[in-house]
Scaffold this motif. Structure first.
Motif, PDB file in Angstrom:
ATOM      1  N   THR A 192       0.860  -1.182   0.000  1.00 32.73           N
ATOM      2  CA  THR A 192       0.000   0.000   0.000  1.00 32.73           C
ATOM      3  C   THR A 192       0.896   1.231   0.000  1.00 32.73           C
ATOM      4  O   THR A 192       1.932   1.246   0.656  1.00 32.73           O
ATOM      5  CB  THR A 192      -0.923   0.032   1.240  1.00 32.73           C
ATOM      6  OG1 THR A 192      -0.112  -0.037   2.401  1.00 32.73           O
ATOM      7  CG2 THR A 192      -1.908  -1.118   1.220  1.00 32.73           C
ATOM      8  N   PRO A 193       0.517   2.249  -0.774  1.00 41.99           N
ATOM      9  CA  PRO A 193       1.376   3.443  -0.819  1.00 41.99           C
ATOM     10  C   PRO A 193       1.447   4.120   0.538  1.00 41.99           C
ATOM     11  O   PRO A 193       0.469   4.171   1.280  1.00 41.99           O
ATOM     12  CB  PRO A 193       0.692   4.344  -1.842  1.00 41.99           C
ATOM     13  CG  PRO A 193      -0.647   3.760  -2.091  1.00 41.99           C
ATOM     14  CD  PRO A 193      -0.651   2.360  -1.589  1.00 41.99           C
ATOM     15  N   ALA A 194       2.614   4.612   0.837  1.00 36.62           N
ATOM     16  CA  ALA A 194       2.808   5.322   2.102  1.00 36.62           C
ATOM     17  C   ALA A 194       2.071   6.654   2.050  1.00 36.62           C
ATOM     18  O   ALA A 194       2.002   7.297   1.022  1.00 36.62           O
ATOM     19  CB  ALA A 194       4.295   5.555   2.341  1.00 36.62           C
ATOM     20  N   ARG A 195       1.507   7.031   3.154  1.00 40.50           N
ATOM     21  CA  ARG A 195       0.803   8.316   3.222  1.00 40.50           C
ATOM     22  C   ARG A 195       1.824   9.430   3.370  1.00 40.50           C
ATOM     23  O   ARG A 195       2.774   9.317   4.127  1.00 40.50           O
ATOM     24  CB  ARG A 195      -0.160   8.341   4.393  1.00 40.50           C
ATOM     25  CG  ARG A 195      -1.300   7.383   4.206  1.00 40.50           C
ATOM     26  CD  ARG A 195      -2.302   7.562   5.296  1.00 40.50           C
ATOM     27  NE  ARG A 195      -3.351   6.564   5.127  1.00 40.50           N
ATOM     28  CZ  ARG A 195      -4.421   6.511   5.851  1.00 40.50           C
ATOM     29  NH1 ARG A 195      -4.605   7.375   6.809  1.00 40.50           N
ATOM     30  NH2 ARG A 195      -5.320   5.588   5.638  1.00 40.50           N
ATOM     31  N   SER A 196       1.592  10.484   2.623  1.00 34.86           N
ATOM     32  CA  SER A 196       2.516  11.612   2.726  1.00 34.86           C
ATOM     33  C   SER A 196       2.002  12.592   3.774  1.00 34.86           C
ATOM     34  O   SER A 196       0.810  12.727   3.984  1.00 34.86           O
ATOM     35  CB  SER A 196       2.665  12.319   1.378  1.00 34.86           C
ATOM     36  OG  SER A 196       1.433  12.847   0.979  1.00 34.86           O
ATOM     37  N   VAL A 197       2.930  13.225   4.410  1.00 34.43           N
ATOM     38  CA  VAL A 197       2.600  14.209   5.431  1.00 34.43           C
ATOM     39  C   VAL A 197       2.469  15.566   4.742  1.00 34.43           C
ATOM     40  O   VAL A 197       3.329  15.950   3.961  1.00 34.43           O
ATOM     41  CB  VAL A 197       3.709  14.252   6.500  1.00 34.43           C
ATOM     42  CG1 VAL A 197       3.426  15.308   7.539  1.00 34.43           C
ATOM     43  CG2 VAL A 197       3.865  12.887   7.138  1.00 34.43           C
ATOM     44  N   PRO A 198       1.363  16.287   4.982  1.00 35.08           N
ATOM     45  CA  PRO A 198       1.231  17.596   4.335  1.00 35.08           C
ATOM     46  C   PRO A 198       2.364  18.531   4.758  1.00 35.08           C
ATOM     47  O   PRO A 198       2.791  18.525   5.904  1.00 35.08           O
ATOM     48  CB  PRO A 198      -0.124  18.136   4.828  1.00 35.08           C
ATOM     49  CG  PRO A 198      -0.680  17.119   5.746  1.00 35.08           C
ATOM     50  CD  PRO A 198       0.261  15.969   5.849  1.00 35.08           C
ATOM     51  N   VAL A 199       2.839  19.293   3.791  1.00 36.36           N
ATOM     52  CA  VAL A 199       3.925  20.230   4.044  1.00 36.36           C
ATOM     53  C   VAL A 199       3.345  21.637   4.078  1.00 36.36           C
ATOM     54  O   VAL A 199       2.632  22.038   3.165  1.00 36.36           O
ATOM     55  CB  VAL A 199       4.990  20.123   2.931  1.00 36.36           C
ATOM     56  CG1 VAL A 199       6.093  21.148   3.155  1.00 36.36           C
ATOM     57  CG2 VAL A 199       5.558  18.720   2.868  1.00 36.36           C
ATOM     58  N   ALA A 200       3.639  22.342   5.138  1.00 29.13           N
ATOM     59  CA  ALA A 200       3.167  23.728   5.244  1.00 29.13           C
ATOM     60  C   ALA A 200       3.992  24.587   4.297  1.00 29.13           C
ATOM     61  O   ALA A 200       5.212  24.523   4.293  1.00 29.13           O
ATOM     62  CB  ALA A 200       3.309  24.230   6.672  1.00 29.13           C
ATOM     63  N   ARG A 201       3.315  25.357   3.479  1.00 28.79           N
ATOM     64  CA  ARG A 201       4.006  26.235   2.535  1.00 28.79           C
ATOM     65  C   ARG A 201       3.988  27.662   3.091  1.00 28.79           C
ATOM     66  O   ARG A 201       2.960  28.147   3.517  1.00 28.79           O
ATOM     67  CB  ARG A 201       3.322  26.205   1.178  1.00 28.79           C
ATOM     68  CG  ARG A 201       3.377  24.835   0.554  1.00 28.79           C
ATOM     69  CD  ARG A 201       2.732  24.842  -0.807  1.00 28.79           C
ATOM     70  NE  ARG A 201       2.574  23.504  -1.298  1.00 28.79           N
ATOM     71  CZ  ARG A 201       3.410  22.911  -2.135  1.00 28.79           C
ATOM     72  NH1 ARG A 201       4.461  23.558  -2.557  1.00 28.79           N
ATOM     73  NH2 ARG A 201       3.198  21.692  -2.537  1.00 28.79           N
ATOM     74  N   THR A 202       5.133  28.276   3.020  1.00 23.16           N
ATOM     75  CA  THR A 202       5.221  29.654   3.475  1.00 23.16           C
ATOM     76  C   THR A 202       5.351  30.554   2.259  1.00 23.16           C
ATOM     77  O   THR A 202       5.904  30.160   1.234  1.00 23.16           O
ATOM     78  CB  THR A 202       6.435  29.852   4.399  1.00 23.16           C
ATOM     79  OG1 THR A 202       7.611  29.479   3.694  1.00 23.16           O
ATOM     80  CG2 THR A 202       6.313  29.021   5.659  1.00 23.16           C
ATOM     81  N   ALA A 203       4.839  31.746   2.378  1.00 23.46           N
ATOM     82  CA  ALA A 203       4.921  32.705   1.287  1.00 23.46           C
ATOM     83  C   ALA A 203       6.376  33.144   1.135  1.00 23.46           C
ATOM     84  O   ALA A 203       7.088  33.309   2.123  1.00 23.46           O
ATOM     85  CB  ALA A 203       4.045  33.914   1.578  1.00 23.46           C
ATOM     86  N   PRO A 204       6.829  33.315  -0.114  1.00 22.46           N
ATOM     87  CA  PRO A 204       8.207  33.767  -0.291  1.00 22.46           C
ATOM     88  C   PRO A 204       8.387  35.185   0.245  1.00 22.46           C
ATOM     89  O   PRO A 204       7.441  35.967   0.305  1.00 22.46           O
ATOM     90  CB  PRO A 204       8.407  33.727  -1.810  1.00 22.46           C
ATOM     91  CG  PRO A 204       7.031  33.767  -2.388  1.00 22.46           C
ATOM     92  CD  PRO A 204       6.122  33.159  -1.361  1.00 22.46           C
ATOM     93  N   ALA A 205       9.588  35.475   0.631  1.00 26.81           N
ATOM     94  CA  ALA A 205       9.884  36.820   1.148  1.00 26.81           C
ATOM     95  C   ALA A 205       9.745  37.839   0.020  1.00 26.81           C
ATOM     96  O   ALA A 205      10.059  37.558  -1.133  1.00 26.81           O
ATOM     97  CB  ALA A 205      11.296  36.851   1.714  1.00 26.81           C
ATOM     98  N   ALA A 206       9.253  39.010   0.364  1.00 27.31           N
ATOM     99  CA  ALA A 206       9.093  40.076  -0.629  1.00 27.31           C
ATOM    100  C   ALA A 206      10.460  40.522  -1.129  1.00 27.31           C
ATOM    101  O   ALA A 206      11.440  40.525  -0.394  1.00 27.31           O
ATOM    102  CB  ALA A 206       8.342  41.253  -0.007  1.00 27.31           C
ATOM    103  N   LEU A 207      10.501  40.891  -2.396  1.00 26.54           N
ATOM    104  CA  LEU A 207      11.734  41.399  -2.995  1.00 26.54           C
ATOM    105  C   LEU A 207      12.117  42.744  -2.377  1.00 26.54           C
ATOM    106  O   LEU A 207      11.249  43.488  -1.916  1.00 26.54           O
ATOM    107  CB  LEU A 207      11.540  41.598  -4.502  1.00 26.54           C
ATOM    108  CG  LEU A 207      11.247  40.359  -5.338  1.00 26.54           C
ATOM    109  CD1 LEU A 207      10.896  40.768  -6.765  1.00 26.54           C
ATOM    110  CD2 LEU A 207      12.434  39.417  -5.335  1.00 26.54           C
ATOM    111  N   SER A 208      13.393  43.040  -2.416  1.00 32.43           N
ATOM    112  CA  SER A 208      13.828  44.385  -2.037  1.00 32.43           C
ATOM    113  C   SER A 208      13.385  45.334  -3.153  1.00 32.43           C
ATOM    114  O   SER A 208      13.036  44.905  -4.249  1.00 32.43           O
ATOM    115  CB  SER A 208      15.350  44.425  -1.881  1.00 32.43           C
ATOM    116  OG  SER A 208      15.961  44.251  -3.153  1.00 32.43           O
TER     117      SER A 208
END
Length: 196
Positions: free
Chosen positions: A54-70
């Motif tokens: 049976t396929p292994a269950r993946s753990v959800p990954v929290a995505r963070t917003a990229p840092a704003a450009l200078s």
């Protein structure tokens, strides 16, 4: 990461099932007396059946917003993103000024629509600094409003119909805060010579 979990899961199942272990009981061929029973009750060894992992269950990954450009990086990114659209617009304008064929104008309008779509996507996917984020959303919105008119211009049956759609595209795109963005990012004013 999912592939690694699946490999670990399969290895774990094989270890639990005893497959691949040299310490397990020896396998012997069935005796002739038990051959009728063996054929009546298939085993994994005789039937070719192998249990599926049976396929292994993946753990959800929290995505963070990229840092704003200078501000400096935002200026360079803005010029990079907007250049193809500006070039396509200038090429269309040159073709119109030179009264090129309807087919040429249609093809150039199609190129403008494609560059518009690319600019829209890049503007929306970039983390802009707070000082220009509102203006960048407004520019993307103006791109979205102009695009259908460029697509209609590309599909026009006559130069007059094409001109009508170009006027509508220009009106929609004219609401873009491009000059304000350039000022806020410390960029020089738009010069069409840079794009022709």
């Amino acid at each position: 990461m999912r592939q690694m979990l699946a490999v670990v899961g399969i290895a774990g199942l094989l270890a639990v099932a005893g497959c691949g272990s040299a310490a397990g009981p020896p396998v012997t061929a069935p005796s002739p007396a038990s051959s009728s029973r063996a054929s009546a009750t298939p085993t994994p060894e005789t039937s070719g059946y192998r249990p599926q992992a049976t396929p292994a269950r993946s753990v959800p990954v929290a995505r963070t917003a990229p840092a704003a450009l200078s501000v400096a990086a935002a200026g360079a990114k803005y010029l990079q993103i907007t250049r193809p659209y500006n070039v396509a617009l200038e090429r269309f304008e040159q073709a119109a000024n030179e009264n090129m064929s309807l087919t040429t104008l249609q093809n150039r309008a199609k190129a403008v629509a494609a560059a518009n779509l690319a600019e829209y996507g890049a503007l929306r996917s970039t983390a802009w600094p707070a000082r220009v984020s509102t203006q960048m959303r407004a520019l993307a919105k103006a791109d979205a409003a102009a695009r259908p008119h460029w697509l209609r211009a590309a599909a026009s049956d006559s130069k007059s119909e094409l001109a009508d759609h170009v006027k509508l595209a220009s009106a929609a795109g004219g609401k873009a805060p491009s000059a304000q963005i350039r000022q806020l990012l410390g960029l020089p004013k738009y010069d069409e010579k840079d794009y022709s």
